[in-house]
Design an enzyme around this catalytic site. Sequence first.
Site, PDB file in Angstrom:
ATOM      1  N   GLY A  51     -68.913 -30.913  63.561  1.00 12.35           N
ATOM      2  CA  GLY A  51     -67.957 -29.911  63.938  1.00 12.35           C
ATOM      3  C   GLY A  51     -69.722 -28.895  65.143  1.00 12.35           C
ATOM      4  O   GLY A  51     -69.490 -28.644  66.156  1.00 12.35           O
TER       5      GLY A  51
ATOM      6  N   ASP B  75     -71.889 -36.090  58.356  1.00 17.62           N
ATOM      7  CA  ASP B  75     -71.510 -34.656  59.256  1.00 17.62           C
ATOM      8  C   ASP B  75     -72.069 -33.743  60.737  1.00 17.62           C
ATOM      9  O   ASP B  75     -72.986 -35.128  60.883  1.00 17.62           O
ATOM     10  CB  ASP B  75     -72.450 -34.268  58.172  1.00 17.62           C
ATOM     11  CG  ASP B  75     -72.335 -32.804  57.137  1.00 17.62           C
ATOM     12  OD1 ASP B  75     -71.042 -32.211  58.281  1.00 17.62           O
ATOM     13  OD2 ASP B  75     -72.852 -32.154  56.397  1.00 17.62           O
ATOM     14  N   GLY B  76     -71.992 -33.252  61.046  1.00 17.62           N
ATOM     15  CA  GLY B  76     -71.331 -32.988  61.811  1.00 17.62           C
ATOM     16  C   GLY B  76     -71.520 -32.874  63.266  1.00 17.62           C
ATOM     17  O   GLY B  76     -71.436 -32.465  63.811  1.00 17.62           O
TER      18      GLY B  76
ATOM     19  N   THR C   5     -63.194 -32.812  48.177  1.00 15.77           N
ATOM     20  CA  THR C   5     -62.468 -32.012  47.410  1.00 15.77           C
ATOM     21  C   THR C   5     -62.528 -30.803  47.674  1.00 15.77           C
ATOM     22  O   THR C   5     -61.128 -29.900  47.880  1.00 15.77           O
ATOM     23  CB  THR C   5     -62.113 -32.380  45.695  1.00 15.77           C
ATOM     24  OG1 THR C   5     -63.810 -32.136  45.449  1.00 15.77           O
ATOM     25  CG2 THR C   5     -62.149 -33.796  45.655  1.00 15.77           C
TER      26      THR C   5
ATOM     27  N   LEU D  57     -66.667 -57.892  54.493  1.00 17.71           N
ATOM     28  CA  LEU D  57     -66.997 -56.530  54.359  1.00 17.71           C
ATOM     29  C   LEU D  57     -66.516 -55.267  53.321  1.00 17.71           C
ATOM     30  O   LEU D  57     -65.111 -56.241  54.213  1.00 17.71           O
ATOM     31  CB  LEU D  57     -67.189 -55.810  55.607  1.00 17.71           C
ATOM     32  CG  LEU D  57     -67.640 -54.287  55.603  1.00 17.71           C
ATOM     33  CD1 LEU D  57     -68.991 -53.972  54.795  1.00 17.71           C
ATOM     34  CD2 LEU D  57     -67.372 -53.637  57.333  1.00 17.71           C
TER      35      LEU D  57
ATOM     36  N   TRP E 271     -60.657 -28.562  52.128  1.00 12.24           N
ATOM     37  CA  TRP E 271     -59.043 -28.182  51.471  1.00 12.24           C
ATOM     38  C   TRP E 271     -59.638 -26.842  51.917  1.00 12.24           C
ATOM     39  O   TRP E 271     -58.337 -26.197  51.629  1.00 12.24           O
ATOM     40  CB  TRP E 271     -58.463 -28.760  50.516  1.00 12.24           C
ATOM     41  CG  TRP E 271     -58.142 -29.680  50.432  1.00 12.24           C
ATOM     42  CD1 TRP E 271     -58.558 -30.802  49.682  1.00 12.24           C
ATOM     43  CD2 TRP E 271     -57.090 -30.379  50.917  1.00 12.24           C
ATOM     44  NE1 TRP E 271     -58.175 -32.586  48.806  1.00 12.24           N
ATOM     45  CE2 TRP E 271     -57.460 -31.961  49.710  1.00 12.24           C
ATOM     46  CE3 TRP E 271     -56.430 -30.282  51.308  1.00 12.24           C
ATOM     47  CZ2 TRP E 271     -56.217 -32.561  50.443  1.00 12.24           C
ATOM     48  CZ3 TRP E 271     -55.260 -31.383  51.990  1.00 12.24           C
ATOM     49  CH2 TRP E 271     -55.272 -32.652  51.074  1.00 12.24           C
TER      50      TRP E 271
ATOM     51  N   ARG F  77     -77.319 -39.413  55.086  1.00 15.67           N
ATOM     52  CA  ARG F  77     -76.577 -38.108  56.064  1.00 15.67           C
ATOM     53  C   ARG F  77     -76.925 -37.927  57.037  1.00 15.67           C
ATOM     54  O   ARG F  77     -78.519 -37.705  57.295  1.00 15.67           O
ATOM     55  CB  ARG F  77     -76.826 -36.873  54.696  1.00 15.67           C
ATOM     56  CG  ARG F  77     -76.215 -35.959  54.907  1.00 15.67           C
ATOM     57  CD  ARG F  77     -75.809 -35.064  54.106  1.00 15.67           C
ATOM     58  NE  ARG F  77     -74.477 -33.963  54.631  1.00 15.67           N
ATOM     59  CZ  ARG F  77     -74.645 -33.013  53.549  1.00 15.67           C
ATOM     60  NH1 ARG F  77     -74.234 -33.243  52.367  1.00 15.67           N
ATOM     61  NH2 ARG F  77     -73.240 -32.389  54.160  1.00 15.67           N
TER      62      ARG F  77
ATOM     63  N   HIS G 201     -64.420 -34.243  65.932  1.00 19.22           N
ATOM     64  CA  HIS G 201     -64.314 -34.767  64.678  1.00 19.22           C
ATOM     65  C   HIS G 201     -63.714 -36.168  65.484  1.00 19.22           C
ATOM     66  O   HIS G 201     -63.442 -37.486  65.079  1.00 19.22           O
ATOM     67  CB  HIS G 201     -62.731 -34.354  63.883  1.00 19.22           C
ATOM     68  CG  HIS G 201     -63.227 -33.063  63.511  1.00 19.22           C
ATOM     69  ND1 HIS G 201     -64.337 -32.823  62.535  1.00 19.22           N
ATOM     70  CD2 HIS G 201     -62.745 -32.102  62.911  1.00 19.22           C
ATOM     71  CE1 HIS G 201     -64.637 -32.038  61.381  1.00 19.22           C
ATOM     72  NE2 HIS G 201     -63.879 -31.823  62.004  1.00 19.22           N
TER      73      HIS G 201
HETATM   74  C1  IPE Z   1     -69.263 -33.654  53.507  1.00 13.42           C
HETATM   75  O1  IPE Z   1     -69.679 -32.899  54.125  1.00 13.42           O
HETATM   76  C2  IPE Z   1     -67.953 -33.489  52.939  1.00 13.42           C
HETATM   77  C3  IPE Z   1     -67.600 -34.748  54.221  1.00 13.42           C
HETATM   78  C4  IPE Z   1     -68.784 -35.655  55.080  1.00 13.42           C
HETATM   79  C5  IPE Z   1     -66.337 -35.479  54.065  1.00 13.42           C
HETATM   80  P1  IPE Z   1     -69.423 -31.067  54.502  1.00 13.42           P
HETATM   81  O2  IPE Z   1     -69.666 -30.534  55.437  1.00 13.42           O
HETATM   82  O3  IPE Z   1     -68.366 -30.277  54.217  1.00 13.42           O
HETATM   83  O4  IPE Z   1     -70.956 -30.391  53.211  1.00 13.42           O
HETATM   84  P2  IPE Z   1     -71.577 -29.401  53.297  1.00 13.42           P
HETATM   85  O5  IPE Z   1     -69.737 -27.931  53.964  1.00 13.42           O
HETATM   86  O6  IPE Z   1     -71.965 -28.292  54.356  1.00 13.42           O
HETATM   87  O7  IPE Z   1     -71.843 -28.874  51.736  1.00 13.42           O
HETATM   88  C1  IPE Z   2     -68.419 -33.713  59.055  1.00 18.57           C
HETATM   89  O1  IPE Z   2     -68.325 -33.105  60.399  1.00 18.57           O
HETATM   90  C2  IPE Z   2     -66.831 -34.229  58.757  1.00 18.57           C
HETATM   91  C3  IPE Z   2     -65.928 -34.149  57.430  1.00 18.57           C
HETATM   92  C4  IPE Z   2     -66.944 -33.087  56.549  1.00 18.57           C
HETATM   93  C5  IPE Z   2     -64.750 -33.821  57.491  1.00 18.57           C
HETATM   94  P1  IPE Z   2     -68.009 -31.546  59.498  1.00 18.57           P
HETATM   95  O2  IPE Z   2     -66.796 -30.881  60.045  1.00 18.57           O
HETATM   96  O3  IPE Z   2     -68.993 -30.750  58.460  1.00 18.57           O
HETATM   97  O4  IPE Z   2     -69.200 -30.683  60.781  1.00 18.57           O
HETATM   98  P2  IPE Z   2     -70.213 -29.519  60.588  1.00 18.57           P
HETATM   99  O5  IPE Z   2     -71.095 -30.000  59.535  1.00 18.57           O
HETATM  100  O6  IPE Z   2     -69.368 -28.390  60.859  1.00 18.57           O
HETATM  101  O7  IPE Z   2     -71.042 -29.412  61.788  1.00 18.57           O
HETATM  102 MG    MG Z   3     -70.500 -30.141  57.707  1.00 15.19          MG
END
Ligand code: IPE
Ligand code: IPE
Ligand code: MG
Length: 241
Positions: free
Chosen positions: A20, A17-18, A63, A128, A66, A185, A34
């Site tokens: 963005g 995550d992170g 899920t 793996l 989307w 995470r 990404h």
């Molecule tokens: C969880 O991250 C899903 C993935 C890493 C693929 P999100 O960024 O979608 O989760 P929330 O919305 O912050 O809970």
């Molecule tokens: C994780 O990064 C990738 C996916 C959920 C696909 P994010 O896109 O959720 O990045 P943030 O959480 O917005 O920083």
């Molecule tokens: Mg995120």
Amino acid sequence: MDNRDINIPNHVAIILDGNGRWAKNRGFSRTEGHKEGVKNLEMLIDECRCLDIKYLTLYVFSTENWKRPAFEVNNLMSLLNKYLIEKIEVLTKENIKLNVIGEIEKLPSKTFKLIKDTIEKTKNNSKLVLTLAINYGARNEIINGIKKIAKDILDEKIKIDYINESVFSKYLYTQDIPDPDLLIRTSGEYRLSNFLLWQCAYTEFWFTDVFWPDFRKEHLYDALENFSKRKRRFGKVDNEN
Ligand code: IPE
Ligand code: IPE
Ligand code: MG
């Protein structure tokens, strides 16, 4: 840290995550984030292979994802397609078996086909097991499992009394893989976001503020070192008590 100091988990699951926020902090588009996130997978997979971790599971698309703007969803699907096309040879050469959990039938047909092809081509690999959670949601997985069980009961393949935890586990997307020992995470969020709710009953959690594209080998080692110090009791008492 020396590898000998670590108790290597059999199965590591990661909520990547992170991307963005990593991009935003640099004035880049989310797309750049990404892209950088995908680039970072090579390091992670190499490290896990070298450490002899047997199962690595990555949350790639939920899920709920989307609900993001169509542009971002399309971009994520294209990155996934590109990754599968580019990595098939490496996965084969490095003896990595691709596994996917989630409702992949609902993905764009090109992505679905690439996933199926890669699974088929890597099915005999054994170093793996790399599981990608794509269009994955734990609640969706559990509901699907219940529907399959209900059908097997109606078809008289199983009896209600036969259902227990281990039988139910076999109706989930994760039927072929063990529960995660360690869940990481990134990005400073402290939640599961609908990831492996059933399977994480006794998983150890490790959270870091680092955004996924900044996650390095050292951060993985921090997580593993910390995991090694945990006492997993599974409801029992320690021997020394
Ligand atoms: C969880 O991250 C899903 C993935 C890493 C693929 P999100 O960024 O979608 O989760 P929330 O919305 O912050 O809970
Ligand atoms: C994780 O990064 C990738 C996916 C959920 C696909 P994010 O896109 O959720 O990045 P943030 O959480 O917005 O920083
Ligand atoms: Mg995120």
